[in-house]
Design an enzyme around this catalytic site. Structure first.
Site, PDB file in Angstrom:
ATOM      1  N   GLY A 233      -1.248   0.919  -6.007  1.00  0.00           N
ATOM      2  CA  GLY A 233      -1.113   2.176  -5.273  1.00  0.00           C
ATOM      3  C   GLY A 233       0.269   2.754  -5.490  1.00  0.00           C
ATOM      4  O   GLY A 233       1.189   2.041  -5.911  1.00  0.00           O
TER       5      GLY A 233
ATOM      6  N   GLN B 185       7.727   7.764  -3.548  1.00  0.00           N
ATOM      7  CA  GLN B 185       8.262   6.665  -4.374  1.00  0.00           C
ATOM      8  C   GLN B 185       8.793   7.154  -5.718  1.00  0.00           C
ATOM      9  O   GLN B 185       9.538   6.431  -6.383  1.00  0.00           O
ATOM     10  CB  GLN B 185       7.212   5.573  -4.590  1.00  0.00           C
ATOM     11  CG  GLN B 185       6.870   4.808  -3.312  1.00  0.00           C
ATOM     12  CD  GLN B 185       5.847   3.725  -3.566  1.00  0.00           C
ATOM     13  OE1 GLN B 185       4.653   4.000  -3.595  1.00  0.00           O
ATOM     14  NE2 GLN B 185       6.292   2.499  -3.775  1.00  0.00           N
TER      15      GLN B 185
ATOM     16  N   CYS C 238       5.704  -4.257  -2.580  1.00  0.00           N
ATOM     17  CA  CYS C 238       5.924  -2.818  -2.721  1.00  0.00           C
ATOM     18  C   CYS C 238       6.780  -2.586  -3.955  1.00  0.00           C
ATOM     19  O   CYS C 238       7.783  -3.269  -4.149  1.00  0.00           O
ATOM     20  CB  CYS C 238       6.621  -2.266  -1.483  1.00  0.00           C
ATOM     21  SG  CYS C 238       6.888  -0.480  -1.557  1.00  0.00           S
ATOM     22  N   LEU C 239       6.375  -1.616  -4.768  1.00  0.00           N
ATOM     23  CA  LEU C 239       7.127  -1.323  -5.991  1.00  0.00           C
ATOM     24  C   LEU C 239       8.538  -0.823  -5.667  1.00  0.00           C
ATOM     25  O   LEU C 239       9.418  -0.905  -6.522  1.00  0.00           O
ATOM     26  CB  LEU C 239       6.380  -0.278  -6.829  1.00  0.00           C
ATOM     27  CG  LEU C 239       5.028  -0.761  -7.394  1.00  0.00           C
ATOM     28  CD1 LEU C 239       4.261   0.408  -7.990  1.00  0.00           C
ATOM     29  CD2 LEU C 239       5.234  -1.852  -8.436  1.00  0.00           C
TER      30      LEU C 239
ATOM     31  N   HIS D 221      -0.760   1.022   3.744  1.00  0.00           N
ATOM     32  CA  HIS D 221       0.551   0.871   3.099  1.00  0.00           C
ATOM     33  C   HIS D 221       0.998   2.195   2.472  1.00  0.00           C
ATOM     34  O   HIS D 221       2.148   2.623   2.652  1.00  0.00           O
ATOM     35  CB  HIS D 221       0.438  -0.246   2.044  1.00  0.00           C
ATOM     36  CG  HIS D 221       1.671  -0.486   1.229  1.00  0.00           C
ATOM     37  ND1 HIS D 221       2.369  -1.679   1.262  1.00  0.00           N
ATOM     38  CD2 HIS D 221       2.334   0.287   0.330  1.00  0.00           C
ATOM     39  CE1 HIS D 221       3.401  -1.603   0.441  1.00  0.00           C
ATOM     40  NE2 HIS D 221       3.395  -0.430  -0.150  1.00  0.00           N
ATOM     41  N   GLU D 222       0.085   2.851   1.754  1.00  0.00           N
ATOM     42  CA  GLU D 222       0.448   4.109   1.074  1.00  0.00           C
ATOM     43  C   GLU D 222       0.677   5.240   2.064  1.00  0.00           C
ATOM     44  O   GLU D 222       1.611   6.034   1.904  1.00  0.00           O
ATOM     45  CB  GLU D 222      -0.628   4.509   0.064  1.00  0.00           C
ATOM     46  CG  GLU D 222      -0.927   3.504  -1.033  1.00  0.00           C
ATOM     47  CD  GLU D 222       0.300   2.974  -1.741  1.00  0.00           C
ATOM     48  OE1 GLU D 222       1.337   3.651  -1.761  1.00  0.00           O
ATOM     49  OE2 GLU D 222       0.222   1.857  -2.273  1.00  0.00           O
TER      50      GLU D 222
ATOM     51  N   HIS E 178       4.047   5.233   3.573  1.00  0.00           N
ATOM     52  CA  HIS E 178       5.104   5.787   2.711  1.00  0.00           C
ATOM     53  C   HIS E 178       5.294   7.292   2.958  1.00  0.00           C
ATOM     54  O   HIS E 178       6.405   7.806   2.840  1.00  0.00           O
ATOM     55  CB  HIS E 178       4.754   5.598   1.234  1.00  0.00           C
ATOM     56  CG  HIS E 178       5.159   4.280   0.644  1.00  0.00           C
ATOM     57  ND1 HIS E 178       6.464   3.849   0.589  1.00  0.00           N
ATOM     58  CD2 HIS E 178       4.433   3.296   0.042  1.00  0.00           C
ATOM     59  CE1 HIS E 178       6.519   2.660  -0.015  1.00  0.00           C
ATOM     60  NE2 HIS E 178       5.294   2.295  -0.351  1.00  0.00           N
TER      61      HIS E 178
HETATM   62  O1  GNR Z   1       1.130  -2.716  -6.136  1.00  0.00           O
HETATM   63  C1  GNR Z   1       1.107  -2.895  -4.926  1.00  0.00           C
HETATM   64  N1  GNR Z   1       0.476  -3.975  -4.416  1.00  0.00           N
HETATM   65  C2  GNR Z   1       0.205  -4.149  -3.075  1.00  0.00           C
HETATM   66  C3  GNR Z   1      -0.203  -5.401  -2.660  1.00  0.00           C
HETATM   67  C4  GNR Z   1      -0.497  -5.619  -1.334  1.00  0.00           C
HETATM   68  C5  GNR Z   1      -0.400  -4.600  -0.421  1.00  0.00           C
HETATM   69  C6  GNR Z   1       0.014  -3.346  -0.823  1.00  0.00           C
HETATM   70  C7  GNR Z   1       0.305  -3.114  -2.138  1.00  0.00           C
HETATM   71  S1  GNR Z   1       0.795  -1.546  -2.653  1.00  0.00           S
HETATM   72  C8  GNR Z   1       1.804  -1.947  -4.024  1.00  0.00           C
HETATM   73  C9  GNR Z   1       2.289  -0.708  -4.731  1.00  0.00           C
HETATM   74  C10 GNR Z   1       3.149   0.104  -3.802  1.00  0.00           C
HETATM   75  O2  GNR Z   1       4.284  -0.189  -3.523  1.00  0.00           O
HETATM   76  N2  GNR Z   1       2.607   1.130  -3.255  1.00  0.00           N
HETATM   77  O3  GNR Z   1       3.300   1.885  -2.370  1.00  0.00           O
HETATM   78 NI    NI Z   2       4.764   0.552  -1.480  1.00  0.00          NI
END
Ligand code: GNR
Ligand code: NI
Length: 171
Positions: free
Chosen positions: A46, A51, A94-95, A136-137, A140
């Protein structure tokens, strides 16, 4: 194909609230494609527009497995309209907080309402990993990171590590 740099904490843009998208025009379509290119390149499941420093309410996701055919999703102005009653604990990364993974507890199911790339209103029920990724997204877009759900001790340790790294990089 345009892979854009992914911001890392403590970048202030990761803590800001993103603006609603007014219409699905060519600029938004290009943004969504760049976000998918960036997400697949990372690789990640995601990515939210803040980001890559774009303060718009756009999210991309793809939860297809490595050997499966890609299933890109683009969510514009997404909103969660319903949370499930049960909670689940999963490991998140999270990236924008590279190389760390922590367990987080969240509702196991959500219903999300959004506009797709064709401008259509969509409502979708999700559970399991997709529900985690959606939450999660969407966080952000409001400047919320998954480390905000950790104990203060753990969160402060993560923040310190990245603050130090940023200072070193700045010289
Ligand atoms: O790549 C991602 N893997 C992930 C694994 C578990 C829960 C959420 C994520 S999202 C993350 C990519 C990211 O930072 N998206 O904002
Ligand atoms: Ni993230």
């Amino acid at each position: 194909m345009a892979v854009r740099p992914i911001l890392v904490i403590p970048d202030a843009r990761l803590r800001a609230v993103a603006d609603p998208v007014q219409g699905v025009d060519d600029e938004i379509k290009t943004l969504a494609q760049d976000m998918l290119d960036t997400m697949y390149d990372a690789p990640g499941i995601g990515l939210a527009a803040p980001q890559i420093g774009v303060m718009k309410r756009v999210v991309v996701m793809d939860l297809a497995g490595e050997d499966e055919k890609p299933e890109p999703m683009v969510l514009i102005n997404p909103e969660i309209t319903k949370f499930g009653d049960e909670m689940q604990v999963t490991e998140e990364g999270c990236l924008s907080i590279p190389e760390l993974f922590y367990e987080v507890e969240r509702p196991n199911a959500v219903t999300v309402k959004y506009t797709d790339l064709d401008g259509n209103e969509v409502e979708k029920a999700a559970e399991g990993k997709l529900a985690v990724c959606i939450q999660h997204e969407l966080d952000h877009l409001d400047g919320v990171l998954y480390i905000d759900y950790l104990s203060r001790l753990k969160r402060d340790r993560v923040l310190k590590k990245f603050e130090k790294a940023a200072k070193r990089a700045a010289g």
